[in-house]
Write an enzyme that holds these catalytic residues in place. Structure first.
Site, short mmCIF file in Angstrom:
data_model
loop_
_atom_site.label_atom_id
_atom_site.label_comp_id
_atom_site.label_asym_id
_atom_site.label_seq_id
_atom_site.Cartn_x
_atom_site.Cartn_y
_atom_site.Cartn_z
N GLU A 17 9.22 4.00 3.41
CA GLU A 17 9.31 3.08 2.28
C GLU A 17 10.57 2.22 2.42
O GLU A 17 11.61 2.71 2.84
CB GLU A 17 9.38 3.89 0.99
CG GLU A 17 9.62 3.08 -0.27
CD GLU A 17 9.90 3.96 -1.49
OE1 GLU A 17 9.64 3.51 -2.61
OE2 GLU A 17 10.37 5.12 -1.30
N ASN A 78 6.89 -3.22 -4.49
CA ASN A 78 7.24 -2.27 -3.43
C ASN A 78 5.97 -2.11 -2.60
O ASN A 78 4.99 -1.53 -3.07
CB ASN A 78 7.69 -0.95 -4.06
CG ASN A 78 8.29 0.00 -3.05
OD1 ASN A 78 8.03 -0.10 -1.86
ND2 ASN A 78 9.06 0.95 -3.53
N LYS A 95 2.95 -0.41 -4.50
CA LYS A 95 3.21 0.87 -5.17
C LYS A 95 2.83 0.84 -6.64
O LYS A 95 3.25 -0.05 -7.39
CB LYS A 95 4.69 1.22 -5.00
CG LYS A 95 5.09 2.61 -5.51
CD LYS A 95 6.55 2.86 -5.15
CE LYS A 95 7.03 4.23 -5.59
NZ LYS A 95 8.44 4.45 -5.20
N GLU A 114 13.75 1.32 -10.09
CA GLU A 114 12.47 0.76 -9.62
C GLU A 114 11.70 0.10 -10.76
O GLU A 114 11.04 -0.92 -10.57
CB GLU A 114 11.62 1.84 -8.95
CG GLU A 114 12.12 2.23 -7.58
CD GLU A 114 11.10 3.08 -6.84
OE1 GLU A 114 10.01 2.58 -6.52
OE2 GLU A 114 11.42 4.27 -6.59
N CYS A 140 5.83 6.90 -1.68
CA CYS A 140 6.81 7.77 -2.33
C CYS A 140 6.25 8.50 -3.56
O CYS A 140 5.47 9.42 -3.43
CB CYS A 140 8.07 6.98 -2.65
SG CYS A 140 9.52 8.03 -2.96
N ASN A 165 11.42 7.47 0.05
CA ASN A 165 12.89 7.52 -0.01
C ASN A 165 13.21 8.46 -1.17
O ASN A 165 13.19 8.04 -2.33
CB ASN A 165 13.48 6.15 -0.33
CG ASN A 165 13.47 5.16 0.84
OD1 ASN A 165 14.35 4.33 0.95
ND2 ASN A 165 12.45 5.25 1.68
#
Length: 277
Positions: A17, A78, A95, A114, A140, A165
């Protein structure tokens, strides 16, 4: 590392990621221009990633790459892309399950913004015909949610590529710090087994800007067994022979969806209201 993988006979390489940057959501950035500097603009490949695409094409090897995407109309995602051995993008994912928080929380040892910097992905969990099978992607935190796996499982996914991550320390529940590695593999192994799919989970690990990130990059069989795993927190290449036909060992038996699922009893999963109980 791509050349090393190709030298071992690999046909597909999975990168972590946000592979092109540090995990910048750990920092509070209130200047939009500065924040946008962490994002890739426009179509792939761009100038920075063109050498990767060219090398992949030279070697005849595909790859999955995670990065921060800024779209032409100003949306921030993402993102990961799936590229075949000809250097052609054959799949794209954004994501869905964004962890963390939206506002600056200075009491934290590091931020997890995020929810502030990205929008939830708008593609859902699609699968793609590539590499002689059906592949999917997630990123993730997606791996922790069973719905991620089941939506792709219902599409017959045979391999899921995911980068992560994950920090060792979880500020909201530090009593879980020692469980980070366990929960990492638990999520991926359960997703693999319960949906009869291969999983390739790849970490950006070690100490990054003072933050310790877990490792444990792993290749997991449809039986839920780990068949290869990194053993350090440094750069490593692991490989495994992934026979996609092995997915049928699970799908024809204990997780035969057509034979055993009872979706009429699962409505609460999709309801917007929280179920009682």
């Amino acid at each position: 590392m791509m050349r090393e993988a190709a030298g071992r006979g690999a046909g597909l390489v999975v990168f972590p990621e946000l592979a092109l940057t540090t995990f910048f959501p750990r920092w509070y950035i209130d200047d939009q221009a500065e924040l946008d500097g962490w994002f890739e603009r426009g179509a792939m490949p761009n100038e920075a990633t063109l050498p990767l695409f060219e090398t992949a094409k030279e070697l005849g090897i595909g790859f999955c790459l995670g990065y921060a995407e800024l779209t032409a109309d100003g949306h921030h995602f993402n993102t990961s892309i799936l590229v075949d051995g000809d250097g052609t993008i054959v799949g794209k994912y954004r994501k869905v399950h964004l962890p963390g928080h939206r506002e600056h929380e200075p009491e934290r040892p590091f931020q997890h913004l995020e929810k502030r910097y990205f929008e939830p992905g708008d593609y859902g969990f699609r699968t793609f015909d590539a590499f002689g099978g059906r592949l999917g992607m997630c990123i993730c935190n997606d791996r922790r949610w069973p719905e991620t796996w089941r939506v792709m499982g219902l599409q017959g996914v045979e391999m899921v590529a995911l980068g992560y991550n994950t920090p060792w320390h979880y500020p909201l529940a530090p009593e879980h710090d020692h469980l980070q590695n366990f929960h990492n593999h638990l999520s991926m192994q359960a997703g693999a087994y319960q949906n009869g799919t291969w999983v390739v989970g790849v970490a950006k690990c070690g100490v990054e800007e003072g933050c310790l990130m877990i490792g444990q990059s792993a290749i997991i069989a449809p039986t839920g067994e780990i068949v290869a795993m990194c053993s350090t927190l440094g750069d490593e290449v692991i490989t495994a022979v992934c026979d996609l036909d092995r997915c049928q060992e699970i799908r024809n038996n204990i997780f035969n969806f057509a034979l055993h699922r009872q979706p009429q009893h699962y409505q609460a999963i999709a309801d917007e209201e929280k179920p009682g109980g």
